[in-house]
Design a protein around this motif. Structure first.
Motif, PDB file in Angstrom:
ATOM      1  N   ALA A 212     104.612  99.166 -11.398  1.00 26.10           N
ATOM      2  CA  ALA A 212     105.525 100.313 -11.545  1.00 26.10           C
ATOM      3  C   ALA A 212     105.724 100.700 -13.007  1.00 26.10           C
ATOM      4  CB  ALA A 212     106.874 100.006 -10.901  1.00 26.10           C
ATOM      5  N   VAL A 213     105.664  99.729 -13.900  1.00 22.61           N
ATOM      6  CA  VAL A 213     105.884 100.040 -15.320  1.00 22.61           C
ATOM      7  C   VAL A 213     104.578 100.087 -16.113  1.00 22.61           C
ATOM      8  CG1 VAL A 213     108.263  99.202 -15.422  1.00 22.61           C
ATOM      9  CG2 VAL A 213     106.391  97.596 -15.822  1.00 22.61           C
ATOM     10  N   GLU A 214     103.502  99.640 -15.474  1.00 18.37           N
ATOM     11  CA  GLU A 214     102.185  99.629 -16.139  1.00 18.37           C
ATOM     12  C   GLU A 214     101.834 101.031 -16.631  1.00 18.37           C
ATOM     13  OE1 GLU A 214      99.249  96.965 -14.824  1.00 18.37           O
ATOM     14  OE2 GLU A 214      98.648  97.434 -16.879  1.00 18.37           O
ATOM     15  N   GLY A 215     101.339 101.082 -17.880  1.00 15.02           N
ATOM     16  CA  GLY A 215     100.925 102.369 -18.425  1.00 15.02           C
ATOM     17  C   GLY A 215     102.065 103.170 -19.027  1.00 15.02           C
ATOM     18  N   ARG A 216     103.314 102.712 -18.819  1.00 21.39           N
ATOM     19  CA  ARG A 216     104.459 103.452 -19.356  1.00 21.39           C
ATOM     20  C   ARG A 216     105.097 102.741 -20.535  1.00 21.39           C
ATOM     21  NH1 ARG A 216     106.899 106.817 -15.009  1.00 21.39           N
ATOM     22  NH2 ARG A 216     105.554 106.644 -13.188  1.00 21.39           N
ATOM     23  N   ILE A 217     104.875 101.438 -20.629  1.00 21.15           N
ATOM     24  CA  ILE A 217     105.473 100.678 -21.723  1.00 21.15           C
ATOM     25  C   ILE A 217     104.399  99.829 -22.374  1.00 21.15           C
ATOM     26  CG2 ILE A 217     107.792 100.610 -20.715  1.00 21.15           C
ATOM     27  CD1 ILE A 217     107.171  97.820 -19.678  1.00 21.15           C
ATOM     28  N   GLY A 218     104.660  99.410 -23.608  1.00 21.88           N
ATOM     29  CA  GLY A 218     103.688  98.576 -24.317  1.00 21.88           C
ATOM     30  C   GLY A 218     104.206  98.263 -25.698  1.00 21.88           C
ATOM     31  N   PRO A 219     103.371  97.626 -26.528  1.00 20.26           N
ATOM     32  CA  PRO A 219     103.819  97.296 -27.883  1.00 20.26           C
ATOM     33  C   PRO A 219     104.154  98.559 -28.664  1.00 20.26           C
ATOM     34  CG  PRO A 219     101.774  96.156 -27.339  1.00 20.26           C
ATOM     35  CD  PRO A 219     102.007  97.157 -26.254  1.00 20.26           C
ATOM     36  N   LYS A 220     105.083  98.413 -29.603  1.00 22.52           N
ATOM     37  CA  LYS A 220     105.445  99.522 -30.481  1.00 22.52           C
ATOM     38  C   LYS A 220     104.279  99.847 -31.418  1.00 22.52           C
ATOM     39  CE  LYS A 220     109.062 100.495 -33.948  1.00 22.52           C
ATOM     40  NZ  LYS A 220     109.925 101.523 -33.356  1.00 22.52           N
ATOM     41  N   ALA A 221     103.546  98.822 -31.809  1.00 26.50           N
ATOM     42  CA  ALA A 221     102.418  99.021 -32.720  1.00 26.50           C
ATOM     43  C   ALA A 221     101.484  97.826 -32.639  1.00 26.50           C
ATOM     44  CB  ALA A 221     102.923  99.166 -34.151  1.00 26.50           C
ATOM     45  N   THR A 222     100.229  98.036 -33.026  1.00 22.66           N
ATOM     46  CA  THR A 222      99.281  96.939 -33.194  1.00 22.66           C
ATOM     47  C   THR A 222      98.889  96.933 -34.671  1.00 22.66           C
ATOM     48  OG1 THR A 222      98.483  97.207 -30.934  1.00 22.66           O
ATOM     49  CG2 THR A 222      97.055  95.998 -32.448  1.00 22.66           C
ATOM     50  N   VAL A 223      99.086  95.774 -35.306  1.00 30.36           N
ATOM     51  CA  VAL A 223      98.941  95.721 -36.767  1.00 30.36           C
ATOM     52  C   VAL A 223      98.066  94.544 -37.181  1.00 30.36           C
ATOM     53  CG1 VAL A 223     101.241  96.735 -37.077  1.00 30.36           C
ATOM     54  CG2 VAL A 223     100.969  94.230 -37.118  1.00 30.36           C
ATOM     55  N   PRO A 224      97.507  94.602 -38.392  1.00 28.43           N
ATOM     56  CA  PRO A 224      96.834  93.416 -38.928  1.00 28.43           C
ATOM     57  C   PRO A 224      97.866  92.338 -39.256  1.00 28.43           C
ATOM     58  CG  PRO A 224      96.852  95.194 -40.551  1.00 28.43           C
ATOM     59  CD  PRO A 224      97.427  95.761 -39.297  1.00 28.43           C
ATOM     60  N   PRO A 225      97.435  91.086 -39.392  1.00 29.04           N
ATOM     61  CA  PRO A 225      98.394  89.991 -39.596  1.00 29.04           C
ATOM     62  C   PRO A 225      98.961  89.960 -41.017  1.00 29.04           C
ATOM     63  CG  PRO A 225      96.162  89.109 -39.476  1.00 29.04           C
ATOM     64  CD  PRO A 225      96.051  90.576 -39.219  1.00 29.04           C
ATOM     65  N   SER A 226      99.775  90.946 -41.368  1.00 28.30           N
ATOM     66  CA  SER A 226     100.428  90.930 -42.677  1.00 28.30           C
ATOM     67  C   SER A 226     101.879  91.376 -42.543  1.00 28.30           C
ATOM     68  CB  SER A 226      99.692  91.850 -43.663  1.00 28.30           C
ATOM     69  OG  SER A 226     100.294  93.125 -43.704  1.00 28.30           O
ATOM     70  N   ALA A 227     102.747  90.775 -43.346  1.00 25.94           N
ATOM     71  CA  ALA A 227     104.176  91.077 -43.279  1.00 25.94           C
ATOM     72  C   ALA A 227     104.433  92.551 -43.603  1.00 25.94           C
ATOM     73  CB  ALA A 227     104.951  90.175 -44.247  1.00 25.94           C
ATOM     74  N   ASP A 228     103.696  93.084 -44.582  1.00 29.45           N
ATOM     75  CA  ASP A 228     103.865  94.497 -44.926  1.00 29.45           C
ATOM     76  C   ASP A 228     103.546  95.397 -43.733  1.00 29.45           C
ATOM     77  OD1 ASP A 228     104.703  93.938 -47.454  1.00 29.45           O
ATOM     78  OD2 ASP A 228     102.735  94.207 -48.400  1.00 29.45           O
ATOM     79  N   ALA A 229     102.496  95.062 -43.027  1.00 29.83           N
ATOM     80  CA  ALA A 229     102.101  95.878 -41.875  1.00 29.83           C
ATOM     81  C   ALA A 229     103.189  95.859 -40.800  1.00 29.83           C
ATOM     82  CB  ALA A 229     100.782  95.373 -41.305  1.00 29.83           C
ATOM     83  N   VAL A 230     103.804  94.687 -40.583  1.00 26.91           N
ATOM     84  CA  VAL A 230     104.885  94.593 -39.587  1.00 26.91           C
ATOM     85  C   VAL A 230     106.063  95.449 -40.025  1.00 26.91           C
ATOM     86  CG1 VAL A 230     106.596  93.055 -38.538  1.00 26.91           C
ATOM     87  CG2 VAL A 230     104.220  92.297 -38.765  1.00 26.91           C
ATOM     88  N   ARG A 231     106.447  95.325 -41.298  1.00 27.92           N
ATOM     89  CA  ARG A 231     107.591  96.114 -41.788  1.00 27.92           C
ATOM     90  C   ARG A 231     107.316  97.612 -41.699  1.00 27.92           C
ATOM     91  NH1 ARG A 231     108.699  91.525 -45.384  1.00 27.92           N
ATOM     92  NH2 ARG A 231     106.979  92.216 -46.693  1.00 27.92           N
ATOM     93  N   ALA A 232     106.087  98.005 -42.049  1.00 31.94           N
ATOM     94  CA  ALA A 232     105.733  99.422 -41.982  1.00 31.94           C
ATOM     95  C   ALA A 232     105.820  99.924 -40.542  1.00 31.94           C
ATOM     96  CB  ALA A 232     104.329  99.636 -42.545  1.00 31.94           C
ATOM     97  N   ALA A 233     105.343  99.095 -39.605  1.00 30.54           N
ATOM     98  CA  ALA A 233     105.373  99.495 -38.192  1.00 30.54           C
ATOM     99  C   ALA A 233     106.814  99.684 -37.705  1.00 30.54           C
ATOM    100  CB  ALA A 233     104.663  98.447 -37.340  1.00 30.54           C
ATOM    101  N   LEU A 234     107.720  98.843 -38.198  1.00 33.13           N
ATOM    102  CA  LEU A 234     109.117  98.932 -37.749  1.00 33.13           C
ATOM    103  C   LEU A 234     109.811 100.159 -38.324  1.00 33.13           C
ATOM    104  CD1 LEU A 234     110.264  95.223 -37.918  1.00 33.13           C
ATOM    105  CD2 LEU A 234     109.604  96.564 -35.933  1.00 33.13           C
ATOM    106  N   GLN A 235     109.345 100.600 -39.491  1.00 34.51           N
ATOM    107  CA  GLN A 235     109.994 101.766 -40.102  1.00 34.51           C
ATOM    108  C   GLN A 235     109.395 103.082 -39.620  1.00 34.51           C
ATOM    109  OE1 GLN A 235     109.664 100.504 -44.155  1.00 34.51           O
ATOM    110  NE2 GLN A 235     111.298  99.005 -43.807  1.00 34.51           N
ATOM    111  N   SER A 236     108.273 103.005 -38.932  1.00 31.66           N
ATOM    112  CA  SER A 236     107.624 104.263 -38.520  1.00 31.66           C
ATOM    113  C   SER A 236     108.348 104.866 -37.322  1.00 31.66           C
ATOM    114  CB  SER A 236     106.173 104.012 -38.171  1.00 31.66           C
ATOM    115  OG  SER A 236     106.107 103.196 -37.022  1.00 31.66           O
TER     116      SER A 236
END
Lengths: 421, 421
Positions: free
Chosen positions: A397-421
């Motif tokens: 029922a939820v498949e295809g409607r929800i998922g990760p906010k972002a897929t990022v390379p393994p770096s802290a900067d990339a995670v922070r950037a994804a959270l601010q986008s």
């Protein structure tokens, strides 16, 4: 049907606790306790009648932390807690302030029945069916099902050391087959749709004297298990009734039994007989009771279901007329919601209260929202929502409607950037 | 790390109930309560130390039906039950006579933690982590995870109205992504394996002063949540300790905390200090602690995990040496089992008790069997098995091994024939 067995069972002493006889719902014809579900007099469903005697809060409070604490209010043997069975019930009643705020309600409680052994309310009804079936001399627990009921029957039979026969449409999703097959009963896939499977079950129930089809020949006992939802809500509120309760409708049995449970508590003096309104929730793709309510009918026109809320997809609900009676008598209402709204309901409950429910729960949440918007549910009155099944079982029922906010390379900067986008 | 925050937190009054300080596990260095997890003195893990005062059974028994009934034994605020959080715990302790018979044991209890809000014991530890993190002034709950922990963190944050940051490997199965994403926190998929994700989490925990990584910077509080398994087992047995308990080993934290819980109950006079043996269970594909035990080592050699029991697949278990201490001190043992045996363990528990556990539970059941066969577990002594997660989350483990007994046309004769074949 099951004539040989029921004549046997009237000879032996059947201990079903406070249960004394069966009564037909239409004309009140009385008959001895037996594994029968339709009155031969008026062809209406049979319901269990009781002689409760005195039941005190202390009797219940000193009982086990499962539905057997209410054994003096159920058609089960007086030593039921000593007999192998599942021990469902005593699930959480969650004060849901964040959901309340999102819905514009003053006070909301969520009865979270995903905590049961196989994660739906079906464990309650199946446990009562098993306890009664044992008294009638059955040795096999059976059902037709497409999901929750299959899980509950197979698990309960395993725990009790009984045979089980679970009939499913052969087209059922692999995950639902696995979650039943793991209990190692007799899982039989039938080439046909759910109607075919249901008809087959009714035929087999009539022909096999040692098979208790939980929702066919022992249905009067089975359905009483839903009263425990009402008992628990009242006890968990501190022995009082809520002002409003929203209940999903499949066959309609659960809604009528929740009402029956509240009335029994009131008449026994276990709670004050304060007024309460019962509301019904359906998916628009299978909304025969909601449609009848809207049109002011007292009969329910069968429909062909087409909704993602498959656990509610009963097109010809057996207890539909009784649901209408209950809702009208208590001053409640019935609404239905689209599949899109069902998914939004699932997501709203998860986002606000951390509870992941199946599509049926999405129906209940979304219908509550609609009932407020249409002015049928009082936002100032305390409201209980019955959440009867688990989201893990309806992931599609939820498949295809929800998922990760972002897929990022393994770096802290990339995670922070994804959270601010 | 988190220096700015911990200096703040020592200025404000932190109410963590009976918790008074942190103590390093190796040399017993003491330091104030703070969101830190490694001693700067001896680099060993920090553990919470308490001043319990007097705790009576009545204090606990009159508490809520969740882990907060044990708040006087946990590092949580004294009003913890009033603060939005999940309410895990008080799961079933099931008398498992059919499993006992199958295993050749005299008396077995299964602690069925699948009844928790997100269906694993992780709800316990996350709830304690959240309660402590709030006291330290955090506003975001975070973790690296591949499964149960992700579900528990995302759900608890949703319920509390907190932000969450959950880091997962981008290759994670779709179902595990859905069951976390539904709670609508910040789910971030990281291109890398679980080790990469873990390293990233440690880096982010050090850099982000308002993020509580449950299993990193607030780990000393988080891990105390596992004690509630011990508390509940003892209370549900009628305030006494079992003779033997079998616990799965991932990081090893749970096993050591169950032992700590039993010892605390004994020293507080809440139970008689009767002897008990703690047994550890691993999958052979990730069995560094079992291997060390077998070889009589007191250090644990890291391994590269390769097992279907992914929730136990920690190749370098942080609490490995403490697990060895506990098992040796209590006279227990550790064993490991093949993936084939894990699946058999899952099926045995489902078939005998109607409980469908994930692969970790299969490890526990199968290891119990092996411990009996090798004479390490006394079949005459009362035994508790910790079943810490749900089979619905690891369906792939049984996929292809179980299914319907038969597929038949929709006729009663065909069903009967299938059952007799």
């Amino acid at each position: 049907m099951t004539a040989a067995l029921s004549s046997t069972s009237t000879q032996r002493t059947v201990d079903l606790g406070p249960a004394v006889e069966l009564v037909s719902k239409e004309e009140g014809h009385r008959q001895p306790l037996a594994p029968e579900f339709v009155s031969a007099e008026d062809f209406s469903p049979l319901e269990v009648a009781y002689d409760f005697g005195r039941v005190r809060r202390e009797d219940i409070e000193s009982g086990p932390r499962n539905i057997w604490r209410y054994k003096k209010l159920l058609p089960v043997p007086s030593n039921v807690e000593e007999i192998p069975n599942t021990e469902p019930g005593c699930t959480r009643l969650v004060r849901a302030d964040r959901l309340a705020k999102a819905l514009g309600l003053k006070r909301v409680w969520v009865k979270d029945d995903t905590g049961n052994p196989t994660h739906s309310f079906k464990d309650r009804v199946v446990a009562v069916a098993l306890a009664a079936a044992r008294e009638f001399g059955f040795d096999t627990l059976a059902c037709p099902s497409t999901g929750n009921l299959a899980n509950a029957v197979a698990a309960a039979a395993a725990r009790a050391g009984w045979q089980s026969v679970v009939l499913i449409p052969s087209s059922l999703e692999r995950a639902k087959i696995l979650t039943t097959a793991v209990y190692d009963g007799n899982l039989i896939a039938v080439d046909g749709n759910y109607d075919d499977v249901n008809r087959l079950a009714t035929q087999l129930a009539a022909e096999n004297e040692t098979w208790a089809f939980v929702n066919v020949n022992v249905r009067p006992y089975y359905s009483e298990g839903s009263k425990t939802l009402a008992f628990e809500v009242a006890e968990q509120l501190g022995w009082r009734l809520p002002e409003q309760i929203v209940v999903p409708i499949a066959s309609g049995s659960q809604l009528t039994k929740v009402d029956k449970g509240f009335r029994e508590l009131g008449s026994l003096g276990l709670v004050e007989e304060t007024p309460y309104k019962v509301f019904g929730a359906q998916a628009t793709g299978c909304s025969p009771v909601s449609t009848a309510f809207r049109n002011g009918h007292d009969v329910v026109q069968p429909v062909k279901p087409n909704t993602i809320a498959r656990s509610l997809a009963i097109g010809n609900p057996a207890d539909g007329p009784y649901v209408l009676d209950t809702v009208n008598r208590t001053g409640g209402a019935i609404e239905d919601v689209s599949d899109e709204e069902v998914v939004e309901g699932i997501r709203l409950l998860a986002r606000t209260e951390g509870i992941f429910t199946e599509t049926a729960g999405g129906v209940t949440v979304a219908t509550t929202k609609k009932l407020i918007e249409t002015g049928k549910l009082d936002p100032e009155a305390e409201t209980v929502l019955l959440i009867t099944g688990d989201g893990l079982k309806t992931l599609d029922a939820v498949e295809g409607r929800i998922g990760p906010k972002a897929t990022v390379p393994p770096s802290a900067d990339a995670v922070r950037a994804a959270l601010q986008s």
